[in-house]
Design an enzyme around this catalytic site. Structure first.
Site, mmCIF file in Angstrom:
data_model
loop_
_atom_site.group_PDB
_atom_site.id
_atom_site.type_symbol
_atom_site.label_atom_id
_atom_site.label_comp_id
_atom_site.label_asym_id
_atom_site.label_seq_id
_atom_site.Cartn_x
_atom_site.Cartn_y
_atom_site.Cartn_z
ATOM 1 N N CYS A 98 0.839 -1.205 0.000
ATOM 2 C CA CYS A 98 0.000 0.000 0.000
ATOM 3 C C CYS A 98 0.872 1.253 0.000
ATOM 4 O O CYS A 98 1.763 1.391 0.834
ATOM 5 C CB CYS A 98 -0.913 -0.008 1.216
ATOM 6 S SG CYS A 98 -2.017 1.417 1.280
ATOM 7 N N ARG A 233 -10.542 -3.982 -8.042
ATOM 8 C CA ARG A 233 -11.685 -3.096 -8.299
ATOM 9 C C ARG A 233 -12.759 -3.728 -9.179
ATOM 10 O O ARG A 233 -13.950 -3.508 -8.970
ATOM 11 C CB ARG A 233 -11.176 -1.790 -8.915
ATOM 12 C CG ARG A 233 -10.506 -0.863 -7.914
ATOM 13 C CD ARG A 233 -9.758 0.243 -8.603
ATOM 14 N NE ARG A 233 -8.565 -0.257 -9.274
ATOM 15 C CZ ARG A 233 -7.853 0.434 -10.157
ATOM 16 N NH1 ARG A 233 -8.238 1.642 -10.505
ATOM 17 N NH2 ARG A 233 -6.766 -0.083 -10.693
#
Length: 332
Positions: A98, A233
């Site tokens: 991240c 996503r």
């Protein structure tokens, strides 16, 4: 390592902050019995020092489910891993990918790609603390690193520490100059490097993440020799196309795939229970907006839920009314 988790990891839904909460995971589990699901990232300080154990709440139906931890202190991560094991998770995953500012300020996430020795120490401490599989998600490199130089060394060190399964997001992370959103799109994908790492580390279970939009691509990547594929996503915004046939196409199940409308009806008892315990309808339906993406009536479904699920006293009848905006079930 549990062999069934290795099998489940042939396809996984990526951990995504503010998206893959327990309600999202329950929905996804109704769509695929086999796909490995991940929590949002939970920081080890939040669990160990903050006592935020509610972040680990999940339904038994979500299994197999992995918890992703963020942190960089080996002993604290070990303590957090023990808490996760006590809560019944199937796997603990360390976030080394991240790129957000908040994660950088905490000295974990993608910035850990610069400290492979520390990551190895974290893996060792976590493995010694729990019987669960300890896995890792990383980038191919950060900032001015040369991926083909640093990634083999990184994988060598975590492998030596006993990590046998890793998910590689096949992009660099630029910690300066790009936002987290831009880091998901702008750095170019390098699938070839991930395949080369699989050749170099044949005993390491390697999943690829980044840019995979559909099951066709996932199947192609698996057929080319990767051990797993992680979809992010697309699995959230278009879950029906990614997950409804996953059990059949990825895992060889002979059961028929559900329809999106069937999934909606299967969610109703869960919704009723959530409302009965004081929850709000929109906390669940926000994850259901993409169920009919690309199908007739999808826009009407999204609009009805978006306009009505936030209303005071909104209940499961709102979901059924949204379903009525669609063509007959046999056409959906």
């Amino acid at each position: 390592m549990k062999s069934d988790i290795c099998r489940n990891a042939r396809l996984s839904v990526a951990p995504m902050m503010e998206w893959t909460d327990r309600h999202c995971r329950y929905l996804h589990r109704l769509m695929s019995r086999e796909t490995l699901l991940f929590t949002e990232m939970v920081t080890s300080p939040a669990l160990v020092r903050g006592g935020a154990l509610h972040l680990l709440d999940f339904s038994p139906e979500e299994h197999p489910v992995a918890v992703q931890l963020g942190g960089s202190d080996p002993m604290e991560l070990a303590a957090a891993a023990r808490i996760c094991e006590e809560h019944g998770y199937d796997e603990v995953n360390l976030n080394c990918g991240c790129p957000s500012d908040r994660v950088q300020s905490g000295a974990f996430g993608a910035v850990l790609m610069k400290s492979p020795e520390l990551v190895a120490d974290c893996v060792t401490a976590m493995r010694e603390a729990v019987d669960l599989p300890v896995t890792l998600k990383c980038r191919i490199g950060v900032d001015d690193q040369v991926p083909r130089d640093i990634l083999p060394d990184f994988l060598e060190k975590i492998s030596a520490a006993g990590c046998t399964r890793v998910t590689i997001h096949a992009r660099m992370a630029w910690l300066q100059g790009l936002s987290p959103k831009e880091n998901r799109d702008i750095p170019p994908l390098d699938y070839d490097l991930v395949f080369d790492m699989k050749q170099a580390f044949p005993d390491l279970h390697i999943s690829l993440n980044g840019g995979v939009q559909d099951l066709d691509t996932a199947v192609e990547l698996l057929d080319r020799g990767l051990d797993g594929v992680m979809i992010g996503r697309s699995a959230y915004h278009n879950p029906s196309d990614v997950l409804l046939e996953a059990d059949q196409r990825i895992y060889g199940a002979d059961t028929p795939a559900k329809t999106p409308a069937t999934v909606v009806h299967d969610m109703l008892p869960y919704i009723e229970n959530h409302l009965a315990t004081g929850g709000k309808l929109h906390q669940i339906t926000r994850h259901m907006l993409g169920l009919f993406a690309g199908r007739p009536g999808a826009r009407l479904w999204r609009r009805y839920l978006s306009e009505n699920a936030h209303q005071s006293g909104a209940g499961a009848d709102v979901v059924l009314a949204a379903l009525q905006q669609l063509p007959p079930p046999e056409d959906v």
